[in-house]
Write a protein that holds these residues in place. Structure first.
Motif, PDB file in Angstrom:
ATOM      1  N   PHE A 145      14.983  -5.760 -11.269  1.00 15.56           N
ATOM      2  CA  PHE A 145      14.779  -4.446 -11.887  1.00 15.56           C
ATOM      3  C   PHE A 145      16.166  -3.902 -12.169  1.00 15.56           C
ATOM      4  N   GLY A 146      16.591  -4.006 -13.411  1.00 12.46           N
ATOM      5  CA  GLY A 146      17.951  -3.586 -13.727  1.00 12.46           C
ATOM      6  C   GLY A 146      18.937  -4.423 -12.924  1.00 12.46           C
ATOM      7  N   ASP A 147      19.760  -3.745 -12.135  1.00 18.33           N
ATOM      8  CA  ASP A 147      20.770  -4.463 -11.360  1.00 18.33           C
ATOM      9  C   ASP A 147      20.226  -4.988 -10.040  1.00 18.33           C
ATOM     10  N   VAL A 148      19.038  -4.493  -9.672  1.00 15.86           N
ATOM     11  CA  VAL A 148      18.498  -4.842  -8.365  1.00 15.86           C
ATOM     12  C   VAL A 148      17.687  -6.121  -8.469  1.00 15.86           C
ATOM     13  N   THR A 149      17.989  -7.081  -7.624  1.00 15.90           N
ATOM     14  CA  THR A 149      17.188  -8.292  -7.579  1.00 15.90           C
ATOM     15  C   THR A 149      16.130  -8.113  -6.493  1.00 15.90           C
ATOM     16  N   ALA A 150      14.880  -7.897  -6.925  1.00 16.30           N
ATOM     17  CA  ALA A 150      13.817  -7.628  -5.963  1.00 16.30           C
ATOM     18  C   ALA A 150      13.361  -8.919  -5.287  1.00 16.30           C
ATOM     19  N   LEU A 151      13.324  -9.995  -6.057  1.00 13.60           N
ATOM     20  CA  LEU A 151      12.959 -11.289  -5.490  1.00 13.60           C
ATOM     21  C   LEU A 151      13.938 -12.316  -6.029  1.00 13.60           C
ATOM     22  N   ASP A 152      14.435 -13.157  -5.145  1.00 11.69           N
ATOM     23  CA  ASP A 152      15.461 -14.101  -5.552  1.00 11.69           C
ATOM     24  C   ASP A 152      15.009 -15.518  -5.211  1.00 11.69           C
TER      25      ASP A 152
END
Lengths: 320, 260
Positions: free
Chosen positions: A27-34
């Motif tokens: 989500f944008g800069d946030v990696t919610a799942l990697d």
């Protein structure tokens, strides 16, 4: 109940209901799942643990087709969950606060139930969840516990093969929680598959056979319940001392926190399966110490523990 | 509550559409003020602007035109409020993502929304027509009435799309004032409150470019035979295209933001 290491392999060999393969979601800069992979076979009851914002809900929203992964694939019963037809065998709960307030309890069940080819009759479902007397009440007038029960009931109305439960009992009192657990167990005993999230260790411990720990978008552990519990059941002993306490018998892991703010002895965080024995050991050893505290390992510590389960480890870190 | 898998047929699209129409109707109708609010304003406008003016109320043609104008206002108002504010509110409800995850696809929900918008629009027309019939010289035949209602549904299309564009672009708190700011100037400039022959020339030119004026004149033409200005349909269809583009863009952006 107990599953050996072969269990996981056997599970993966069978047909999977939920198949998450190397999924990344940003989500944008946030990696919610990697790069997350997870497969759930028929009849499993999987508990997902993780702090708020760990990515649990994001993972569920991918499985229910509400979101699309940036990379990797999600399969539900072999199909793409973004196709409505693939979601027929799926049951899920609305958030408790999200029921349409002007509709009656019976009407909400009817509305949701009629989306499915085969459904539990409204009266039977409400009866099972102790909501029969409330069928004519508007959902806006229900208590928090009643709404929560209705939410879980809605997940089962379409006779699903797999149910996603996102924090099913958050904010409930003990009695209401027990009743919901009983309903979830009953569904599972009939052959249903459950994927539930919680940040209550107790809830996962009570229900799940397999525990998946997610933190910062990464699966940190995926193990049968017993294995996970052994990791989590550690106690934390806090004590100030100059001596090398990590050498004490029974210490599984130790952290020495040098605290520049306060003069004096550094603080130790010792993890052990038996705090009583450790304290006895500490006292009889004659080592000078002060400021003794004993706590259960918090969930966050449990996560760390589950990842770092390789024997004794000493970390030196300075407190901020 | 067995977890047995059955191979029974899934409910058809039409069944699901009807289901969504029915339950959205129930949801709205249980909030009486939402329904009554739609009925009251156009009815009051009839009493303030039309009934006391003998010149209008006493003349069958002018009364019919006045009833048509305020019926159109009722429809515009219902479209903008139920789609603009209603959709914006729905988007904020946590039930919305849940419904999206049911095995239905987006069509039944959209159909439910649009059919309900029409139903409540027509509710708003009822008191206007009744007042016109009881207190003015307007005396449309049954066929005229039917033709009028059908025309209303057709000319409501651009306003439905405008409402959806607002509803999918803005949060509910912003949608409400925006709808009001759009609705009243459009209604006034479109000649729904005051007949356009009272307008100065410049305002009349502006008026003819508004969707409300185009819709009004088309409606008046079908009811009274008084011809609409030459490019009324062009204006109406043009605005419908613009609002459709806006609505689709807003819908996609909303999907992208909430369900990416």
């Amino acid at each position: 109940m107990t599953e050996g290491p072969g269990g996981a392999a056997a599970r993966r060999a069978g047909p999977t209901l939920v198949e998450v393969d190397r999924v990344t979601k940003r989500f944008g800069d946030v990696t919610a799942l990697d790069d997350v992979s997870l497969s759930v076979g028929p009849g499993e009851l999987v508990g997902m643990l993780g702090p708020n914002g760990a990515g649990k809900s994001t993972l569920l929203s991918l499985v229910s087709g509400q979101r699309r992964p940036d990379a990797g694939t999600v399969r539900l019963g072999g199909g793409d969950p973004r196709d409505a037809a693939s979601r027929v065998p799926l049951g899920l709960t609305p958030q408790e606060t999200g029921l349409p307030p002007t509709l009656r309890v019976g009407e909400v069940v009817e509305f949701v139930g009629r989306h499915y080819p085969s459904r539990v009759p409204t009266a039977e479902l409400l009866d099972r969840f102790g909501l029969a007397d409330l069928a004519k009440r508007q959902t806006g007038s229900l208590s928090g516990g009643q709404k929560r029960r209705l939410a879980v009931a809605l997940s089962l109305v379409g006779r699903p093969r797999v149910v996603l439960l996102d924090e099913p009992t958050t904010g409930l009192d003990v009695g209401a929680r027990q009743a919901l657990w009983a309903a979830i167990r009953e569904y599972h005993a009939d052959g249903g598959t459950v994927l539930l999230t919680s940040h209550y260790l107790e809830e996962v411990q009570e229900l799940a056979q397999r525990v998946v720990v997610i933190d910062r978008g990464v699966v940190r552990a995926d193990a049968p319940l017993e294995t996970a519990l052994a990791q989590v059941a550690l106690r934390r002993v806090l004590v100030r001392s100059d001596a090398p306490l990590d050498a004490l018998p029974g210490v599984v892991r130790a952290e020495r926190v040098a605290d520049p703010g306060t003069a004096g002895d550094p603080r130790w965080e010792l993890y052990t399966p038996d705090a009583d024995a450790l304290v006895r050991e500490l006292v009889t050893s004659g080592t000078p110490f002060h400021g003794l505290e004993i706590r259960g390992a918090s969930l966050e510590e449990a996560f760390e523990q589950m990842v770092a389960h390789d024997a004794v480890r000493t970390d030196e870190r300075s407190a901020r | 509550m067995s977890a047995a898998t059955t191979t029974a047929a899934r409910p058809g699209v039409l069944t699901l559409c009807l289901l969504h129409v029915r339950f959205q109707f129930l949801e709205t109708v249980r909030v009486p003020i939402a329904v009554i609010g739609n009925l009251v304003f156009p009815a009051l406008a009839m009493f303030f602007f039309v009934v006391p003016q003998d010149a209008v109320a006493g003349d069958p043609l002018q009364s019919t035109v006045a009833v048509a104008s305020l019926s159109l206002f009722a429809v515009c108002s219902a479209c903008l409020f139920s789609y603009g504010v209603g959709v914006a509110e729905d988007r904020q409800q946590p039930f919305d993502p849940f419904v999206r995850a049911l095995p239905a696809g987006p069509l039944p929900r959209m159909v439910g929304r649009i059919v309900n918008g029409m139903i409540f629009s027509l509710f708003g027309v009822v008191p206007v027509v009744l007042i016109g019939w009881l207190f003015t010289a307007a005396a449309p035949s049954a066929i005229q009435l039917l033709v009028g209602v059908v025309t209303l549904v057709v000319v409501a299309v651009p306003f439905t799309l405008l409402g959806l564009a607002v509803g999918y672009s803005l949060p509910a708190k912003a949608a409400l004032p925006v709808v009001q700011v759009i609705l009243f100037p459009l209604a006034f400039a479109g000649g729904l409150f005051l007949p356009p022959f009272l307008f100065p020339a410049w305002l009349d030119t502006v008026s003819e470019l508004t969707p409300t004026r185009a819709a009004r004149d088309v409606l008046v033409q079908t009811l009274t035979g008084e011809p609409a200005y030459a490019y009324a349909w062009v204006v109406l269809i043009g605005w419908a295209a613009v609002f459709a583009a806006l609505a689709v863009a807003a819908y996609r952006r909303d999907e992208g933001r909430r369900f990416r």
